[in-house]
Structure formats: structure tokens, C-alpha cells
Design an enzyme around this catalytic site. Structure first.
Site, PDB file in Angstrom:
ATOM      1  N   GLU A  51      75.345 -14.191   3.110  1.00 26.87           N
ATOM      2  CA  GLU A  51      76.418 -15.177   3.033  1.00 26.87           C
ATOM      3  C   GLU A  51      77.318 -14.775   1.872  1.00 26.87           C
ATOM      4  O   GLU A  51      76.975 -14.989   0.704  1.00 26.87           O
ATOM      5  CB  GLU A  51      75.841 -16.579   2.836  1.00 26.87           C
TER       6      GLU A  51
ATOM      7  N   CYS B 292      83.166 -19.588  -2.005  1.00 29.04           N
ATOM      8  CA  CYS B 292      83.410 -18.556  -0.996  1.00 29.04           C
ATOM      9  C   CYS B 292      84.281 -19.071   0.136  1.00 29.04           C
ATOM     10  O   CYS B 292      84.997 -18.298   0.774  1.00 29.04           O
ATOM     11  CB  CYS B 292      82.085 -18.022  -0.460  1.00 29.04           C
TER      12      CYS B 292
END
Length: 485
Positions: free
Chosen positions: A213, A251
Site C-alpha cells: 500500500e 497517501c
């Protein structure tokens, strides 16, 4: 040497415990999920305090982005895990008659979870929920860049969860290196692409599957919205998607905005007004915006603004407070596209606004860069929506909002290309930490003789038809099973 020996011992004990089969029980899985809920409910204030000390997060932001998300995820898994565990029936082609098939989800074994510093509670406990739901034993390595949260997890998890099945190992780079020398059945990593390549290299030595991720430069596309209230709401959501999560250190946060040049001044003025409304005229005094995590990242962000060509593009903000590691929400208009601020993920409170002649050019602009984790597009044009969906590649596409995809358990969350691979959340977390084992049941009452030698033309023709047309009815008819013809 001593660290490595202790780790080997810990992993060996976890593997032995996994072999007992206790973690496969639905009772064990549900008990651990309830324990996570108890942990969250009993220690909310302690988590607020740890998140404030590490990142300066306001309790509302901490609950919205971390604690509440963990609670929601655990409740969802608790209500669904028994259903997820049930073997799924599979339709078996007539060619294999008589037979039945099913797919059984089984735990992978010993799992390593690397969490990240920007959401240190959520990104440790949410993957843990998936790993436990799937019946695994787990080692969590919290980020040492969020030391208060790391220490909290290390101390509190053994008080609530089965300490034979879930371990927390703290430490810095040397501990991470030692962990990667061990053999795992799955590694789940949240962090930067640079470190992800190190994780993948280490995992490859043992053919260990990984989920990565990562991040990427997530763009927001702002199309023309003729209704002023729609435009204002879109800009409000852009502000929330840029500075709302951890002061841009996320992110999935917006990295830059693409807009037609003729609307850029209107956009910038509205951005300024909403920033002022959210954070006041002096954001550092508002206590509702997170600080930069550490000096290294603070200096990295400051260096982005030191480029004279970039500094000349600042149209709002730009002030910094080194003592408190705070950077004011900053807007830049058309910085050079080859400047570092446009080449690397910003991961901070700096927002470039890039102007285009036509908003449709945004597709080519995005495609000229690595694939982002998310694309946020504000538009009412259905044709443009379809073009964005079909002509770009990203982990997800969100129309007319930001960030909400992360909290939706019914959608997979993950990246593509440089933004990572693998997916989780809800049932997708369960699947990520499971192996889907194919099971076929046949019996001994009927045999297909053409599968065996000696070979002849009849057998070749039979097999050819069976493969091409699943033409098993012919064989059954020959045997008198006319109802299958």
C-alpha cells in the site's frame, strides 16, 4: 545477533501456535475482533493523546481518520466473518460429471504487518482485523517515526488480544532488516515505494506474497461547474482532501489540482477563503491542523519551496515554523513541471494548481506520470467521466468527493503500478490474508475411458470435442443417460 535470535524464537512460537488450529475457529476469530473493539472503546483518550504527541492531531481528526475507522472495520468483520468462512460452491462443467466443487478460504499462516507513521493506529489495526478474520497469527511492526503510538500498541495489544497469536515488535531500521530476514507466509506493507522495493526484494528470497500500500501523486480534476454552490462545495472538498488528513501527509491526499486557466483565479480565491474558514487567519494557532511528523520531513518540504522558480509561484501561505515543525497551507500556481515538487509525491501541506487550456487535457497530463493511488474528478459531464474511467489507470477514481473511498468497506482499497498492488478493506481484507483452496469431490461410480491409453482415433475425437464443446452429453448418451443429451 541477539535481536535476530529473539525474532526467530518469536516466529517459531507463532508458527507452532498456528499449527494447533486454534486460530481457524470462528469462535477464536470473533473473540479477537471483540477484543479489538474493547481495546478501542477502553483506550480512546490514550489514543487521542498518543496521536496528538506524535502528529499534533486534533481528537476529532484522530477519531474520524483512525479510531472510528478501526471500530467500523472491526464491527463489519465481526458481523460478516462467519459468512466469509463458508466454502463457496463452484459450478463444475458437465465434462466432470459426476462431481461437485467448492472454494475454501484458509489462513495463510504467519503474517508480518508493517504500518506507517501518518495513520499509526488505523494502519496497524485495520490490516490486523483482516489478518485475524482470516485466521492468521500476526506480527505488527509499528513505525518508529510515531513513537508514542508504537509504544501504545506494544503495551496495550497484549492486554486484549491472544498474545500467543499477535505480537508487536518495536524498533528502527535494524529491527526492520532483521524482520525481513525471517520467513513469512505474507507481508503487508504500508509506506513509500523506495522501502517497498526493499521489502519485495527480501520477500522474493522466500517467495513470500506481499501486499504493498504505497502512494503517488493523486490529482484532483476540477471541471467547469456552472452552479456557484456546486463549485464552492467542490473546492471545499478539495481543501478537505488536501489539508484535512494529517496536514497533507496522506497517501490518498490530493497532490495537485488540474483546472482550466480561465477558472484558476476563481479557484484560488475560494481556496483561500475556505482555508481561512477551516484554520483561521493564523493556522498554527488553530490547533486543528496536524504538524509535520519530524525534522527530516519538515526540511524536505521546506527545500521544495527553496527552489526560486517554485517560490515565485506561491500565491498563498508559504510561512514555516521550525520550532513547532509547522508549515502553513500553501498554494502554488503553475510551478515548473520538471521541479521536484511536481516530480515527487509532496506528502505535505503544499498544493500546486496546474492550469490547462481544456480540462480534457487532464487525462493526457495524468497518463504522462506514474499511476496514482486515486484520481479525484469534480464534473457533471458524463462523457468526461467515462473517458476518465476508461482512459486512465489508478487505484481508484472518485467523482465529486475526496477520501471517502478509504472508509467504504464494500470497495477494494489499493494501488496499481507505482502506487502499490493488492487490496484490502472489508471482505477484501479477508481475501488478502487468505488462500482460496480449490476442492473437487468425485466418486467412483462412473469412468471416462477415453482419458486412458491405449490411444486411438475415437479417443482423440472424443477428447477434442470434450475440450472444445464440453461435449460430455455424447458420452452419457452412449451409456444410456439420454436425459443429459
Amino acid at each position: 545477533m541477539e535481536i535476530g535470535w529473539e525474532m526467530e524464537k518469536t516466529i517459531r512460537e507463532l508458527r507452532e501456535y498456528f499449527k494447533t488450529g486454534k486460530t481457524r475457529s470462528v469462535i477464536w476469530r470473533k473473540n479477537q475482533l471483540r477484543a479489538i473493539l474493547d481495546l478501542v472503546h477502553d483506550n480512546e483518550n490514550a489514543m487521542f493523546d498518543a496521536l496528538y504527541q506524535d502528529l499534533g492531531k486534533h481528537p476529532v481528526e484522530a477519531y474520524r481518520d483512525e479510531i472510528g475507522g478501526v471500530e467500523k472495520s472491526a464491527n463489519n468483520s465481526l458481523s460478516c466473518v462467519e459468512k466469509w468462512m463458508v466454502p463457496k460452491k463452484s459450478n463444475i462443467p458437465l465434462l466432470f460429471f459426476p462431481a461437485k466443487g467448492e472454494v475454501l478460504s484458509e489462513p495463510l499462516g504467519v503474517v508480518l504487518i508493517f504500518s506507517s507513521w501518518n495513520f499509526p493506529i488505523m494502519l496497524a489495526l485495520d490490516p490486523l482485523i483482516g489478518a485475524i478474520s482470516a485466521g492468521n497469527v500476526v506480527v505488527i511492526k509499528p513505525s518508529d517515526q510515531a513513537p508514542k503510538c508504537s509504544n501504545f500498541l506494544a503495551n496495550i495489544i497484549p492486554q486484549y488480544l491472544d498474545s500467543n497469536a499477535v505480537k508487536v515488535i518495536e524498533g528502527g531500521t535494524n529491527v526492520c532488516e532483521q524482520l525481513l530476514l525471517q520467513k513469512w507466509d505474507k507481508i503487508f506493507f504500508t509506506g513509500s515505494p523506495r522501502v517497498a522495493s526493499i521489502v519485495m526484494t527480501a520477500a522474493a528470497k522466500n517467495l513470500t506474497p506481499v501486499t504493498l500500500e504505497l502512494g503517488g501523486k493523486c490529482p484532483a480534476i476540477l471541471d467547469h461547474l456552472s452552479n456557484p454552490s456546486d463549485f464552492k462545495l467542490a473546492v471545499k472538498r478539495i481543501v478537505g482532501g488536501k489539508w484535512g488528513p494529517c496536514s497533507g501527509q496522506a497517501c490518498i491526499g490530493i497532490d495537485y489540482v488540474l483546472v482550466e486557466e480561465k477558472f484558476s483565479s476563481t479557484l484560488i480565491e475560494l481556496l483561500k477563503k475556505i482555508i481561512s474558514k477551516f484554520y483561521g487567519d493564523n493556522p498554527i494557532e488553530s490547533k486543528v491542523i496536524s504538524r509535520i511528523v519530524n525534522k527530516q520531513n519538515f526540511e524536505r518540504l521546506c527545500n521544495l519551496l527553496k527552489d526560486p522558480l517554485v517560490a515565485a509561484c506561491i500565491v498563498h501561505g508559504g510561512s514555516v515554523d521550525e520550532e513547532n515543525m509547522f508549515i502553513e497551507p500553501t498554494i502554488l500556481l503553475d510551478p515548473p513541471l520538471d521541479a521536484e515538487i511536481m516530480m515527487e509525491e509532496i506528502f505535505g501541506p503544499l498544493l500546486p494548481v496546474i492550469t490547462l487550456n481544456k480540462i480534457q487535457e487532464s487525462i493526457e497530463f495524468i497518463n504522462s506520470r506514474p499511476k496514482p493511488l486515486a484520481i479525484y474528478a469534480f464534473t457533471k459531464d458524463e462523457t468526461f467521466k467515462r473517458k476518465i474511467q476508461s482512459e486512465t489507470s489508478s487505484g481508484s477514481v472518485i467523482f465529486n468527493d475526496t477520501l471517502v473511498q478509504f472508509l467504504c468497506d464494500t470497495l477494494p482499497f489499493g494501488g496499481v503500478g507505482q502506487s502499490g498492488f493488492g487490496r484490502y478493506h472489508g471482505k477484501y481484507s479477508f481475501d488478502t490474508f487468505s488462500h482460496e483452496k480449490a476442492i473437487m469431490h468425485r466418486n467412483l461410480c462412473l469412468e471416462i475411458e477415453p482419458r486412458y491409453p491405449p490411444w486411438n482415433n475415437f479417443k482423440l475425437e472424443f477428447i477434442r470435442k470434450a475440450y472444445r464443446f464440453n461435449y460430455f452429453g455424447l458420452f452419457l448418451q452412449m451409456l444410456g443417460f439420454n436425459k443429459y443429451n
